[in-house]
Design a protein around this motif. Structure first.
Motif, PDB file in Angstrom:
ATOM      1  N   CYS A 116     111.173  28.557  39.897  1.00 53.41           N
ATOM      2  CA  CYS A 116     112.552  29.087  39.626  1.00 53.41           C
ATOM      3  C   CYS A 116     113.495  28.964  40.673  1.00 53.41           C
ATOM      4  N   ARG A 157     113.960  29.368  34.776  1.00 52.28           N
ATOM      5  CA  ARG A 157     112.644  29.960  34.627  1.00 52.28           C
ATOM      6  C   ARG A 157     112.308  31.282  34.962  1.00 52.28           C
ATOM      7  N   CYS A 158     113.487  31.967  34.775  1.00 54.62           N
ATOM      8  CA  CYS A 158     113.491  33.498  34.982  1.00 54.62           C
ATOM      9  C   CYS A 158     112.420  34.424  34.261  1.00 54.62           C
ATOM     10  N   ASN A 175     117.503  29.575  29.478  1.00 57.41           N
ATOM     11  CA  ASN A 175     116.101  30.127  30.000  1.00 57.41           C
ATOM     12  C   ASN A 175     115.083  29.588  29.302  1.00 57.41           C
ATOM     13  N   CYS A 192     107.981  36.507  41.555  1.00 57.02           N
ATOM     14  CA  CYS A 192     109.169  36.726  41.309  1.00 57.02           C
ATOM     15  C   CYS A 192     109.667  37.720  42.413  1.00 57.02           C
TER      16      CYS A 192
END
Length: 287
Positions: A116, A157-158, A175, A192
């Protein structure tokens, strides 16, 4: 049930206060002076956990504080000292503990994603007027039209809803996945930065049922993550001592991914400790 002698739990409480005061005291001084720090003050404002609560040490569930006769609400007196009234606390928080356990377990069971490149902060200022930029007190590293170009050149790419919900309206459709609160458990993954930062939130929500040291460990991790989060953002915090990670370049993306993997490794045992605590609480309560 474990019993801590008075000298032992008092030493742990004192060590905890000394550790967190290094973070709390400067924050309170800035607050009194009306100043704000985009890294050091963020955890206090975003998570809303009062410094006084972070400073207060708790032993966690299943521990008797030997010789104690007063330790605050939530504790009951035993022949040996005081301990948390775990059944009562769990009865009030069962739904929350079950949800936290489900999220932590699902996240821990997935492979980390490391592609991301911290684009969430960029998506939060995508195609907005200058006066609507989130951190208006901090300069940007490039004009807003160049920020937009960086966003458009990369796929967003969250996987973290609480970052995604701050995207600008024009950024959300870009997104890869349209995230919702209802699907948070199915989308969160251990690579993340924000999912790992949120371990502090889950530790807060489980307090005082988890040890104060675990809460402080989660705070420390979140604090370090926040620094990288902002270094990889479109903001320029070099005047505060935070050199940018230029994720608009290949070397910057590599640097970010390395940091991301390091944080994932640090977060894994903390996530497991919180999950184990949840499972123990639910099991002891008959869940």
């Amino acid at each position: 049930m474990i019993t801590l002698e008075r000298w032992e739990w008092e030493a742990r409480a004192q060590a905890h206060r000394g550790r967190v005061d290094a973070w709390i005291v400067p924050h309170l001084e800035r607050r009194r002076s009306g100043a704000a720090h985009p890294v050091e003050d963020f955890l206090f404002s975003y998570y809303g956990y009062r410094p006084s609560k972070l400073r207060r040490w708790h032993p966690g569930a299943g521990v008797v504080l030997g010789g104690a006769r007063e330790f605050g609400s939530g504790y009951v007196v035993t022949d040996a000292g005081m301990t948390l009234d775990v059944p009562a606390l769990v009865a009030r928080r069962r739904e929350s503990i079950e949800w936290i356990a489900a999220l932590l377990g699902a996240t821990a069971g997935r492979a980390g994603q490391f592609g991301c490149f911290g684009m969430h902060e960029w998506a939060m200022v995508y195609r907005v007027p200058a006066e609507q930029v989130r951190h208006t007190a901090q300069p940007l590293r490039m004009p807003l039209d160049q920020v937009a170009t960086v966003v458009e050149e990369r796929t967003l790419r969250c996987t973290h809803f609480d970052a995604f919900r701050f995207f600008t309206e024009r950024a959300r459709p870009l997104n890869l996945t349209q995230l919702t609160r209802e699907r948070q458990i199915t989308s969160e993954q251990p690579g993340c930065l924000h999912a790992n930062m949120d371990l502090y939130k889950w530790a807060i929500k489980l307090s005082p049922l988890v040890p104060g040291e675990l809460v402080a460990d989660c705070f420390e991790l979140a604090r370090d993550i926040r620094a990288v989060d902002m270094r990889a953002s479109p903001y320029d915090l070099s005047h505060l001592g935070y050199q940018p990670i230029p994720i608009e370049t290949a070397p910057g993306r590599t640097e970010y991914a390395v940091a991301q993997r390091t944080f994932a490794e640090r977060a894994a045992p903390l996530r497991q400790a919180l999950l184990t605590a949840c499972q123990g609480l639910l099991q002891d309560d008959g869940g």
